[in-house]
Design an enzyme around this catalytic site. Structure first.
Site, short mmCIF file in Angstrom:
data_model
loop_
_atom_site.label_atom_id
_atom_site.label_comp_id
_atom_site.label_asym_id
_atom_site.label_seq_id
_atom_site.Cartn_x
_atom_site.Cartn_y
_atom_site.Cartn_z
CG HIS A 152 91.59 102.18 75.55
ND1 HIS A 152 92.68 102.98 74.84
CD2 HIS A 152 91.95 101.97 76.80
CE1 HIS A 152 93.79 102.86 75.58
NE2 HIS A 152 93.56 102.55 76.81
CD GLU A 208 91.70 105.04 78.47
OE1 GLU A 208 91.46 105.01 79.68
OE2 GLU A 208 92.36 105.42 77.67
CD GLU A 209 95.17 106.61 76.23
OE1 GLU A 209 95.16 107.43 77.12
OE2 GLU A 209 95.92 105.27 76.44
CG HIS A 237 100.17 107.28 77.96
ND1 HIS A 237 99.45 108.39 78.15
CD2 HIS A 237 99.21 106.26 77.81
CE1 HIS A 237 97.97 107.70 78.61
NE2 HIS A 237 98.10 106.47 78.21
#
Length: 346
Positions: free
Chosen positions: A63, A212-213, A323
């Protein structure tokens, strides 16, 4: 394309355009324009024919998007109110430098655009009560300071919907380690670009996905369209191996090789494919490990459930402090992910 260039690009979920066009152009350069498509979601899909028409049709994903922030409003004194894009622990945000808006090249009718410098702020510790200091400030109590004097100036420079990314330079350190933003999942994108040169056995679609996140949105549509026999996600995953962490609590370990998942919160790997990946890694001499925690989720789940389904497995690079503005991973693990995927495809 170098990994440094990919990691330092700006591209939060839903605003992947800078990453997308760079990747699209490289795919076209390698495979030709007829083999590369942009779909309506914003995925880049690069198709390569295999040398054995009886081999399974494979779909690989990585991604393009990264976690970050987005402007939703401003205070009367010119501080930007923001919300998180993707899963971010608010404990890692206070006092971090950010880029507000994207760096855009000059056009015929527009000058070059540079992002604004900003810093994530909160109430000063001197003003906090003892009770305040025991609690983590949620993101809706944080703000981004761009030096604006009032609300009108702040929103004229950074209107609602402006993307915000972490201002972290790509920094190799130690013997084998790398500190950067967006390792999840620019490491996968980097390796998929390298895999475009592989002599693939079966027809293969390399899908550089968006969003994606925020729910694997790009992969869901792409898998429904492609309907692969085998689906492989090239990911970054949490390592949880730092400090005095008990061995049983470590998800995987930096420097121990690519992590092969048997299960996570979104999918269960096809058992035959999982065992095949372990066998291929052993035969090819690729450093590898089994991901030892059933945690997280990724595009494996989306691909496994799309259309008539696919045999799925996830190959991940272990990442510390995922993250966050400062993710750490191992250069040798990135190489191991590439080598295992290449050995399987060939």
């Amino acid at each position: 394309m170098e990994l440094k260039q990919l990691c330092e690009m700006q591209g939060i979920s839903g605003r992947e355009e800078l990453v997308r066009m760079a990747i699209y152009n490289e795919c076209v350069e390698v495979l030709g324009k007829d083999s590369v498509k942009l779909d309506r979601m914003g995925n880049v899909i690069a198709h390569k024919a295999g040398y054995d028409k009886d081999a399974p049709h494979v779909m690989l994903t990585a991604h393009m998007d990264e976690v970050g922030l987005m402007v939703i409003n401003a205070t009367e004194d010119g501080l930007l109110r923001v919300r998180a894009i993707g899963g971010i622990d608010p404990r890692v945000l206070v006092s971090k430098r950010v880029k507000v808006g994207y760096a855009l090249p000059a056009k015929e009718d527009q000058p070059e655009k540079k992002p604004l410098n900003g810093v994530i702020g909160a109430m000063a510790i001197h003003q906090q009560t003892a009770a305040d200091r025991k609690n983590v400030l949620p993101i809706d109590q944080l703000f981004v300071d761009i030096g604006a004097r009032d609300k009108d100036e702040a929103l004229s420079k950074a209107p609602e919907g402006t993307p915000i990314t972490f201002a972290t330079e790509y920094t190799p350190f130690g013997d084998d380690m790398l500190l950067t933003k967006a390792a999840d999942d620019r490491v996968g994108c980097y390796n998929m670009l390298r895999l475009l040169h592989a002599n693939v056995k079966g027809d293969t679609d390399f899908v550089f996905t968006c969003q994606e996140e925020v729910g694997c949105r790009g992969a869901t549509g792409a898998a429904f369209r492609i309907q692969p026999d085998v689906a492989i996600a090239l990911e970054g995953t949490t390592a949880n191996d730092a400090g005095d962490m008990p061995e049983v609590s470590k998800v995987c370990q930096c420097g121990k090789g690519v992590a092969i998942s048997f299960m996570d919160n979104a999918s269960i790997a096809n058992p035959e494919l999982f065992r095949e990946m372990l066998a291929v890694a052993k035969k090819a001499g690729v450093n590898h490990q089994v991901k030892m925690s059933v945690s997280g989720g990724n595009e494996g789940g989306a691909m496994q459930r799309s259309g008539s389904g696919a045999r799925t497995v996830v190959l991940s690079v272990p990442c510390r402090y995922i993250h966050s503005p400062s993710t750490v991973c191992s250069l040798s693990d990135i190489e191991a992910q590439y080598l295992l995927a290449k050995a399987y495809l060939e």
